[in-house]
Design an enzyme around this catalytic site. Structure first.
Site, short mmCIF file in Angstrom:
data_model
loop_
_atom_site.label_atom_id
_atom_site.label_comp_id
_atom_site.label_asym_id
_atom_site.label_seq_id
_atom_site.Cartn_x
_atom_site.Cartn_y
_atom_site.Cartn_z
N HIS A 85 -89.56 41.90 35.49
CA HIS A 85 -90.56 42.11 34.82
C HIS A 85 -91.17 40.93 34.02
O HIS A 85 -92.60 40.72 34.18
CB HIS A 85 -90.79 43.63 34.19
CG HIS A 85 -90.76 44.45 35.19
ND1 HIS A 85 -89.62 44.97 35.70
CD2 HIS A 85 -91.76 45.15 36.07
CE1 HIS A 85 -90.08 45.81 36.78
NE2 HIS A 85 -91.25 46.02 36.82
N ARG A 138 -99.72 48.82 37.43
CA ARG A 138 -98.38 49.02 36.76
C ARG A 138 -98.84 49.72 35.35
O ARG A 138 -99.01 48.96 34.46
CB ARG A 138 -97.34 48.05 36.39
CG ARG A 138 -96.75 47.51 37.84
CD ARG A 138 -95.94 46.42 37.44
NE ARG A 138 -95.14 46.21 38.74
CZ ARG A 138 -95.09 45.19 39.48
NH1 ARG A 138 -96.15 44.34 39.39
NH2 ARG A 138 -94.35 44.97 40.64
N ARG A 163 -100.32 53.56 39.40
CA ARG A 163 -99.07 54.24 39.37
C ARG A 163 -98.40 54.73 37.92
O ARG A 163 -98.57 53.99 37.14
CB ARG A 163 -98.05 53.03 39.95
CG ARG A 163 -96.20 53.48 40.01
CD ARG A 163 -95.51 52.57 40.56
NE ARG A 163 -95.20 51.58 39.45
CZ ARG A 163 -94.68 50.45 39.14
NH1 ARG A 163 -93.93 50.31 40.57
NH2 ARG A 163 -94.20 49.76 38.43
N GLU A 204 -89.07 53.25 47.64
CA GLU A 204 -88.33 52.14 47.11
C GLU A 204 -87.02 52.55 47.00
O GLU A 204 -86.16 51.86 46.32
CB GLU A 204 -88.83 51.83 45.93
CG GLU A 204 -89.26 52.76 44.86
CD GLU A 204 -89.99 52.08 43.70
OE1 GLU A 204 -89.96 51.09 43.42
OE2 GLU A 204 -90.61 52.88 42.76
N ASN A 261 -89.28 45.58 45.86
CA ASN A 261 -88.55 44.75 45.09
C ASN A 261 -87.24 45.90 44.56
O ASN A 261 -86.13 45.26 44.51
CB ASN A 261 -89.25 44.90 43.75
CG ASN A 261 -90.38 43.78 43.82
OD1 ASN A 261 -90.56 43.16 44.77
ND2 ASN A 261 -91.42 44.04 42.81
N ASP A 262 -87.37 46.98 44.65
CA ASP A 262 -86.35 48.21 44.36
C ASP A 262 -85.60 48.43 45.74
O ASP A 262 -84.43 48.48 45.71
CB ASP A 262 -87.09 49.24 43.77
CG ASP A 262 -87.07 48.89 42.21
OD1 ASP A 262 -86.15 48.77 41.77
OD2 ASP A 262 -88.05 49.10 41.63
N ARG A 296 -81.49 43.53 41.18
CA ARG A 296 -82.78 42.34 41.32
C ARG A 296 -82.87 41.46 40.33
O ARG A 296 -83.46 40.36 40.65
CB ARG A 296 -84.00 43.23 41.28
CG ARG A 296 -84.31 44.14 40.09
CD ARG A 296 -85.47 45.02 40.47
NE ARG A 296 -86.85 44.58 40.12
CZ ARG A 296 -87.72 45.23 40.07
NH1 ARG A 296 -87.77 46.47 40.72
NH2 ARG A 296 -88.99 44.96 39.69
N CYS A 328 -96.24 46.85 48.39
CA CYS A 328 -96.82 46.17 46.79
C CYS A 328 -95.58 45.50 46.15
O CYS A 328 -95.90 45.10 45.39
CB CYS A 328 -97.32 47.62 46.01
SG CYS A 328 -95.95 48.69 45.65
C1 PEP Z 1 -91.20 47.44 43.65
O1 PEP Z 1 -90.11 48.09 43.28
O2 PEP Z 1 -91.25 46.93 44.88
C2 PEP Z 1 -92.29 47.60 42.84
C3 PEP Z 1 -93.49 47.27 43.43
O3 PEP Z 1 -92.13 48.12 41.67
P1 PEP Z 1 -91.72 47.42 40.38
O4 PEP Z 1 -91.35 45.90 40.72
O5 PEP Z 1 -92.81 47.63 39.34
O6 PEP Z 1 -90.34 48.14 40.23
MG MG Z 2 -90.16 49.40 41.96
#
Ligand code: PEP
Ligand code: MG
Length: 585
Positions: free
Chosen positions: A196, A303, A339, A436, A459-460, A470, A507
């Site tokens: 993040h 977010r 979200r 995810e 991402n997840d 990650r 996303c």
């Molecule tokens: C993801 O996991 O792709 C996502 C958009 O959520 P975050 O990166 O906030 O976990």
């Molecule tokens: Mg995520």
């Protein structure tokens, strides 16, 4: 590493936020200052108390500056944590007790401060009340700040002039707070592209390279460093030649970015008229204007956990309503997808416990379903902001069908509660889920049967699918977004959503990777939500291709068996179709 001779040293990491800059390094260390117990003479008492008062005044000045910045950047509610710290400094009883002990016990100021404040802290830590325990952390922060000031140690809040921050790791809040200074770049030893802090760096348009492993051991404060956030490297003591090469590269990228400005008003559509909803991922309402300028068709991911930065408790329904209303109004006539709080994992959380495996722990929707009062506060706030019918709700980290059902029940309950208060909302509000978790991907069709839309959180999803943290640089090469397993999973999710007649978006960071655009369009994605800075580039690609051809590219990629083959294929396509894109080799 000995760099005393001023030799050029290149450190390779992972590109986390684009941009190139050059400047002096500032080595940021979160180390707790060392405190030694020293005796003083009665004649030294006055001087010692003077040092304490000076340090106190300096600490207050620093905190007032941080507070003002946090207020402007994150809003007054979120800045409150710093008010609490300023109040501790102004506590006459505490400061009086410290001065009395210096005079009576003839001890140095930092020792007495540490001893006295630690006693305070212990009492707070022993409290059953979570709020009190959280306040203990504030007390700790204040203590370290005064001691650092007494010892005249450099602090990031006293950064003078533009610098490249070099640090072992950065918390999301560090990234935000640092950005009040003239930060030229962030270089960290740990962390991944999707951490993040990296996401925030991109939002703040500051180049960042993570996963450098040894930067804090190689670079010293004041060293000249070049950071290349496209290639993912830093250069210590760059030669004139290196500086010029980087300058040329920066110009090339900036020229390209400059040319993209005039496509902001165009709709994202392929040459054969397949429309892709191209929206922006943001975390702060301050980013809305930039995302609009970049030509976004609304916000595909807001977010909401950004509201928790710097806070020890969750915001109230009213506080949240004000924030969501500002965003919904600001983005109108486009839509925003809020979200619900995705706390836990590597994210900020006012009250989650320490867990051995936070990414597999109490995260996202799991927390909200266990905390109905908190969930309802947020749902009511979102619903109240939906009166113009441009608001959608999305649940993070869904892994079972029951979770969606229970979450939807909570939405109905929140609606009934608003009915009872005669407060309006959009009764037809669309409710979507993030895909995810691999289990949700496998069951995508059933999931789509219970939702109004799906948004793929790569991402997840990639971290869980590939079993690769990650944020862990040591296994970064295995974090493969073009791995055939990832591609096939994405195809499965898109097809499943379409079978049930719901739209499927993406996303995660992959949506904003120019190398992935042709493939995703070819797989039939309906929406891409990307960080605002890359939006024009992604739009340019969509405008330059045919859906018919993109489908062929997707089919061919899906038949390949390694990520490397797929990358090469996609790279040759993009170079051919959009040759002006300045890819970094
Ligand atoms: C993801 O996991 O792709 C996502 C958009 O959520 P975050 O990166 O906030 O976990
Ligand atoms: Mg995520």
């Amino acid at each position: 590493m000995d760099t005393a001779a001023g030799q050029e040293v290149v450190l390779k990491g992972v590109a986390a936020a684009p941009g190139i800059s050059l400047g002096p390094a500032y080595l940021y260390s979160k180390l707790i200052p060392r405190v030694e117990e020293k005796s003083i003479t009665p004649e030294e008492v006055e001087g010692e108390i003077g040092r304490l008062r000076n340090a106190n005044a300096r600490s207050e000045k620093e905190l007032l500056k941080i507070h003002a910045y946090a207020e402007q950047k994150l809003g007054s509610q979120n800045a409150r944590i710093f008010e609490a710290q300023i109040m501790i400094l102004a506590d006459a009883i505490l400061m009086g007790a410290i001065e009395t002990r210096i005079a009576r016990e003839l001890k140095n100021a930092e020792f007495v401060i540490a001893d006295e404040i630690t006693k305070y802290k212990q009492i707070m830590l022993a409290a059953h009340d979570e709020y009190m325990r959280e306040r203990a952390r504030d007390v700790d922060d204040v203590m370290n700040r005064i001691i650092r000031n007494i010892q005249d140690q450099k602090l990031f809040s006293k950064l003078e002039g533009a610098s490249i921050i070099v640090s072992e790791t950065l918390a999301p809040s560090d990234t935000v707070i640092f950005s009040r200074n003239q930060v030229l770049g962030y270089a960290t030893d740990l962390g991944g592209v999707t951490s993040h802090a990296a996401i925030l760096a991109r939002s703040l348009k500051i180049p960042a390279v993570v996963g450098l492993r040894t930067s804090t051991k190689t670079v010293r404060t004041g060293d000249i460093v070049a950071i290349d956030g496209y290639a993912g490297l830093i250069v210590l003591n760059p030669t004139e030649e290196t500086i010029q090469t980087l300058e040329r590269k920066k110009r090339r990228f900036m020229e390209f970015e400059g040319r993209l400005v005039n496509i902001a008003g165009l709709t994202a559509e392929t040459l054969d008229h397949k429309h892709i909803e191209l929206s922006a991922n943001i975390e702060f309402d301050t980013e809305m204007e930039f995302s609009r300028e970049q030509g976004s068709a609304g916000i595909g991911l807001f977010r909401t956990e950004s509201q928790l930065i710097g806070r020890a408790s969750y915001p109230t329904e009213e506080e949240q309503y004000q924030a969501y209303r500002r965003v919904a109004d600001g983005v109108f006539p486009h839509s925003v997808i809020f979200r619900t709080f995705d706390v836990g994992g590597d994210k900020i959380s006012p009250d989650t416990e320490h867990e051995a495996n936070p990414f597999l722990g109490w995260r996202g929707i799991r927390v909200l379903l266990d905390r109905p009062e908190l969930f309802l506060d947020q749902l009511r706030a979102i619903l109240r902001a939906s009166t113009q019918k441009n608001v959608r709700i999305m649940f993070p980290m869904v892994s079972t069908i029951q979770e969606i059902r229970r979450a939807r029940e909570m939405v109905s309950r929140a609606q009934k509660e608003l009915d009872a208060r005669a407060l309006p909302y959009d009764p037809g509000i669309k409710i979507g889920i993030m895909i995810e978790v691999p289990a949700a991907a496998v069951l995508a069709e059933e999931m789509a049967g219970e939702a109004d839309f799906l948004s793929i959180g790569t991402n997840d999803l990639i971290q869980y699918l590939m079993a690769v943290d990650r944020d862990n640089a040591a296994v970064a090469p295995l974090y493969q977004q073009f791995n055939p397993a990832v591609l096939r999973t994405i195809r499965h999710i898109i097809d499943a959503g379409h079978k049930k007649g719901v739209w499927v978006g993406m996303c995660g960071q992959m949506a904003g990777d120019p190398l992935a655009t042709v493939l995703l369009v070819g797989l039939g994605i309906d929406e891409l939500s990307v960080i605002p800075s890359v939006l024009p580039e992604i739009k340019k690609i969509i405008l330059s291709i045919k859906y018919k051809e993109a489908k062929r590219v997707a089919d061919k990629s899906l038949a390949m068996s390694t990520e490397q083959e797929i990358r090469e294929h996609l790279s040759s396509i993009i170079k051919n179709k959009v040759p002006e894109i300045p890819f970094d080799e």
